[in-house]
Design an enzyme around this catalytic site. Structure first.
Site, PDB file in Angstrom:
ATOM      1  N   ASP A 126      -9.528  22.266  18.359  1.00 16.17           N
ATOM      2  CA  ASP A 126     -10.378  21.120  18.648  1.00 16.17           C
ATOM      3  C   ASP A 126     -10.014  20.626  20.056  1.00 16.17           C
ATOM      4  O   ASP A 126      -9.032  21.072  20.665  1.00 16.17           O
ATOM      5  CB  ASP A 126     -10.242  20.018  17.596  1.00 16.17           C
ATOM      6  CG  ASP A 126     -11.492  19.124  17.583  1.00 16.17           C
ATOM      7  OD1 ASP A 126     -12.275  19.170  18.563  1.00 16.17           O
ATOM      8  OD2 ASP A 126     -11.695  18.382  16.614  1.00 16.17           O
TER       9      ASP A 126
HETATM   10  C1  BGC Z   1     -14.559  16.923  17.898  1.00 21.72           C
HETATM   11  C2  BGC Z   1     -15.200  18.246  17.580  1.00 21.72           C
HETATM   12  C3  BGC Z   1     -16.136  18.648  18.689  1.00 21.72           C
HETATM   13  C4  BGC Z   1     -15.342  18.721  19.962  1.00 21.72           C
HETATM   14  C5  BGC Z   1     -16.132  19.207  21.154  1.00 21.72           C
HETATM   15  C6  BGC Z   1     -13.955  16.905  19.283  1.00 21.72           C
HETATM   16  O1  BGC Z   1     -13.569  15.635  19.662  1.00 21.72           O
HETATM   17  O2  BGC Z   1     -13.586  16.623  16.928  1.00 21.72           O
HETATM   18  O3  BGC Z   1     -15.857  18.169  16.338  1.00 21.72           O
HETATM   19  O4  BGC Z   1     -16.754  19.857  18.384  1.00 21.72           O
HETATM   20  O5  BGC Z   1     -14.835  17.441  20.253  1.00 21.72           O
HETATM   21  O6  BGC Z   1     -17.018  18.274  21.602  1.00 21.72           O
END
Ligand code: BGC
Length: 768
Positions: free
Chosen positions: A295
């Site tokens: 993530d």
């Molecule tokens: C989120 C993800 C997301 C990623 C990219 C993160 O903060 O938890 O679900 O895909 O950002 O934007």
């Protein structure tokens, strides 16, 4: 698979390659399988280039503009030219994607195309209902179709990978991200997870209207303590396997190409650094062949977790644990080469990660044509098309849940008469074209949703007067949240009350602003934010004929409203066509058919609250109801405000003749369960027929009810249909005290009905 011929072939290439031209030829060889091509490619890649594939950067500058000078962007640009980037996120639009892809393909030594990722969560530009709302439809075909519409728009914009579906199970409405998943139940969640992956990826991943999906967040992110964002998770093996993991497994069964790990720690180990999750379960037990992306920054966050001492150590732990791609921690690009050279990370792990990433790029067809998602004509035709708007409107109508429709003076308020009514429309959300888009709408334009006011205006037979009454929030902001966000201003109450006083019906659209749910938006209250509760009570004091339309990203504890307001419609955040969908429901042009995918509490203090709870040793008072020592609260009853699976229709349904074809089955056997469902009301309608079981005695205790089947059926007035379910090993097994999936002999209860309070019951026994 390698053939004997390949190493020679590869050697030949390796010695002659000096530019991407030669390699391109080799990459296009139709006689080779994807595995062979990837093997060959890997054998000529330097360690650095393999690590480059594992590095993902956020879009760093306008790719069509001049080369950046200075700062982060300049470094990223250099890394791109050096072949040190495998993927970019948040680059979108054909022009932009083509420009950045061109750099990767033409400037780097090997010309490996980038995979372009984006959060296409519920639509790209044409926004569908938030995933929680879609899940309320229990309509797997519609949900799949919604994902494929989203995929086609994103793909037309140059994107080939979405960070969706989120398949986290959760039970705590305080958590802001409950809007992003399929609710509390692992069975429903698994079916929806499967449908969404199929919708995004389609049958042919190389087609220009399909994109790779990403099951996230692996794992247990939805079990954050107290619903607080990014918080600690501590759950046992039984909950992990029986509740949290099944939807993830379903995405693997659906052929999902990628996984994203999660921010949280699970039982003391941050998920991003968790080998048990990523290597043992996902890539081992489940045989997942795709790749895992971290993530955002979650590798670097191993430091704050107190798990890694610095970014290099974090990179080491994440690589060993099986995180194949680093989203914006820069841990791999900066340190992995050194870690391999120092013998701290085995190069085989790097090769494995690069292999997984390259394979997905091949499967997407990016090596055959890196610009296959870059077609200006398609971009113009597909994005925001009439067909896509029709699809999200259909999805929006199916997502709405009728929570209450009591008679007032012998008549129900809904559906509204189309002529002769004086209607007051009250609430800031009624005239809000932004909130229905939710907080995940990066590809759409602000203020592009159809508001309820606009939707209702299309019905011209009544007199409609709109008054805001009060705002929900003070202004709006996507990324900054402060504790004074909710408004306290009641100065416009009076004029709303005045209009309400002189109307036949008052439609009040209340709930949460679009940026009050989503990532980073946990709440400790589940009320109507700001002064909306006061507004509701003030209007009620002058006119009791209120239809309350809720717009929100999570279950709300609207207990006062349930007690006083005759009619309540749960309309979530329904996306671009929100207002049209709501108006069609209110006027009865569509009969509500949604059912709650998440329990609504009476009070926030009841959460986590969910229908498939365990009985405990003291479930109900045996003799004396006033006796204090049983599992309950002393200030509110145990039951929820609205149970899981609940939702009304303008018609009514009756269930009868629940029949099992056998009373006893072996552990590998199956039992057929049938029931008759009749439409006993005055409207044609649809009903989600739900089947629940209880495994009475388990080697580890079983929930009091578990959903194990559902079917959405259409019934005309007076019509009866027989619905048949099959319970088999798949549905009767659970992760037992033996740490495996087994059907345990013993007695089972079965219920079928229209929600998780179903009472029509039968029983059978599984014998050795
Ligand atoms: C989120 C993800 C997301 C990623 C990219 C993160 O903060 O938890 O679900 O895909 O950002 O934007």
């Amino acid at each position: 698979m390698k053939t004997l011929k390949l190493p020679i072939l590869v050697l030949l290439f390796a010695t002659t390659i000096s530019c991407s031209q030669n390699i391109t030829k080799f990459m296009h060889d139709k006689n080779l399988t994807i595995d062979q091509k990837v093997d060959s490619l890997l054998s000529i890649m330097t360690l650095k280039e393999k690590i480059g594939q594992m590095n993902q950067y956020n879009g760093f500058w306008n790719a069509t503009g001049p080369v950046p000078s200075g700062g982060d962007a300049e470094k990223k640009y250099k890394d791109l030219e050096a072949g040190l980037i495998g993927s970019m996120l948040n680059v979108r639009g054909v022009k932009e994607v083509r420009a950045i892809q061109k750099l990767a393909v033409e400037k780097t030594r090997l010309g490996i195309p980038l995979i372009i990722g984006f959060d296409v969560i519920h639509g790209y530009k044409t926004i569908a209902p938030i995933p929680l709302a879609e899940s309320a439809s229990w309509d797997l075909e519609a949900i799949k179709n919604s994902a494929s519409v989203a995929a086609s728009e994103a793909a037309a914009s140059g994107i080939n990978w979405t960070f969706a579906p989120m398949v986290d199970i959760y039970r705590d409405a305080r958590w802001g991200r409950v809007m992003e998943g399929a609710g509390e139940d692992p069975y429903l969640g698994s079916k929806i997870a499967y449908a969404r992956v199929k919708g995004f990826q389609g049958d042919d991943l190389t087609a220009p209207n399909t994109i790779a999906a990403c099951a996230k967040h692996f794992a247990a992110y939805g079990f954050a303590e107290a619903g607080k964002e990014y918080n600690t998770v501590d759950v046992g093996l039984s909950t992990l396997h029986n509740t949290i993991l099944p939807p993830f497994k379903a995405t693997v069964d659906a052929g999902v190409k990628t996984f994203m790990n999660s921010f949280n720690e699970l039982n003391g180990v941050p998920a991003t650094g968790d080998k048990f999750l990523q290597r043992d379960i996902l890539k081992g037990e489940w045989g997942f062949k795709g790749f895992v992306v971290s993530d955002w920054g979650s590798i670097g966050e191993l430091i704050a977790h107190g798990y890694a001492k610095d970014n290099k150590d974090a990179g080491r732990l994440a690589a060993i644990a099986g995180s194949d791609m680093d989203m914006e921690s820069h841990a791999y690009v900066d340190h992995l080469e050194e870690l391999v050279k120092e013998g701290k990370v085995d190069e085989a792990l790097v090769t494995d990660a690069a292999r997984r990433i390259l394979t997905v790029k091949y499967e997407l067809g990016l090596f055959d044509d890196p610009y296959r998602y870059c077609d200006e004509k398609r971009e113009k035709e597909v994005i925001g098309s009439k067909a896509n708007n029709d699809a999200v409107l259909d999805m929006a109508k199916k997502s709405i849940v009728l929570l209450k429709n009591d008679e007032v003076s012998g008549k129900k308020l809904l559906p509204l008469k189309k002529e002769g009514l004086k209607i007051a429309l009250i609430g800031a959300l009624a005239n809000d074209k932004n909130s229905p888009l939710g907080s995940w709408r990066l590809g759409s334009d602000d203020n592009t949703a159809v508001s309820v006011l606009e939707g209702m205006k299309k019905y011209t037979g009544n007199t409609l007067t709109y008054k805001k009454g009060a705002d929900v929030t003070v202004g709006e902001t996507a990324f900054i949240y402060d504790l004074t966000f909710n408004t306290t201003d009641k100065s416009e109450f009076a004029e709303a009350i005045e209009v309400a006083k002189n109307s036949d019906v008052v439609v009040m659209v209340l709930g949460e602003h679009g940026f009050q749910s989503g990532e980073g938006r946990s709440r400790t209250k589940l009320d109507l934010p700001g002064v909306q509760q006061e507004l509701l009570e003030a209007v009620y004091a002058v006119n009791k004929n209120i239809v309350l339309v809720l717009n929100n990203g999570r279950p709300l504890a609207v207990t006062w409203a349930d007690k006083h307001i005759p009619t309540i419609v749960e309309a979530w955040q329904l996306g671009t066509q929100s207002g049209n969908a709501i108006a069609q429901i209110l006027y009865g042009d569509y009969n509500p058919s949604g059912k709650l995918p998440m329990t609504f509490p009476r009070r926030v203090g009841q959460v986590p609250i969910y229908y498939n709870y365990k009985n405990t040793g003291r479930p109900i008072p045996l003799e004396d109801e006033k006796m204090v020592f049983w599992s309950k609260y002393s200030d509110v009853e145990n039951t929820p405000l609205y149970p899981f699976g609940y939702g009304l229709s303008y018609t009514s349904f009756a269930y009868k003749n629940l029949v099992l074809d056998k009373n006893e089955i072996p552990v590998n056997g199956n039992v057929k369960v049938s029931v008759e469902v009749s439409n006993t009301g005055n409207h044609d309608g649809e009903e989600v027929v739900q089947l629940y079981i209880r495994d009475l005695i388990g080697s580890s205790t079983r929930p009091v009810k578990e959903l194990k089947g559902f079917e959405k059926i259409a019934l005309k007035v007076g019509e009866t249909k027989t619905v048949t379910f099959t319970l088999d090993k798949e549905t009767l097994q659970f992760y037992t005290a033996n740490n495996k999936w087994e059907v345990e002999p013993g007695d089972f209860d079965v219920w079928v009905g229209g929600d998780s309070n179903a009472t029509l019951k039968a029983s059978f026994t599984v014998v050795e």
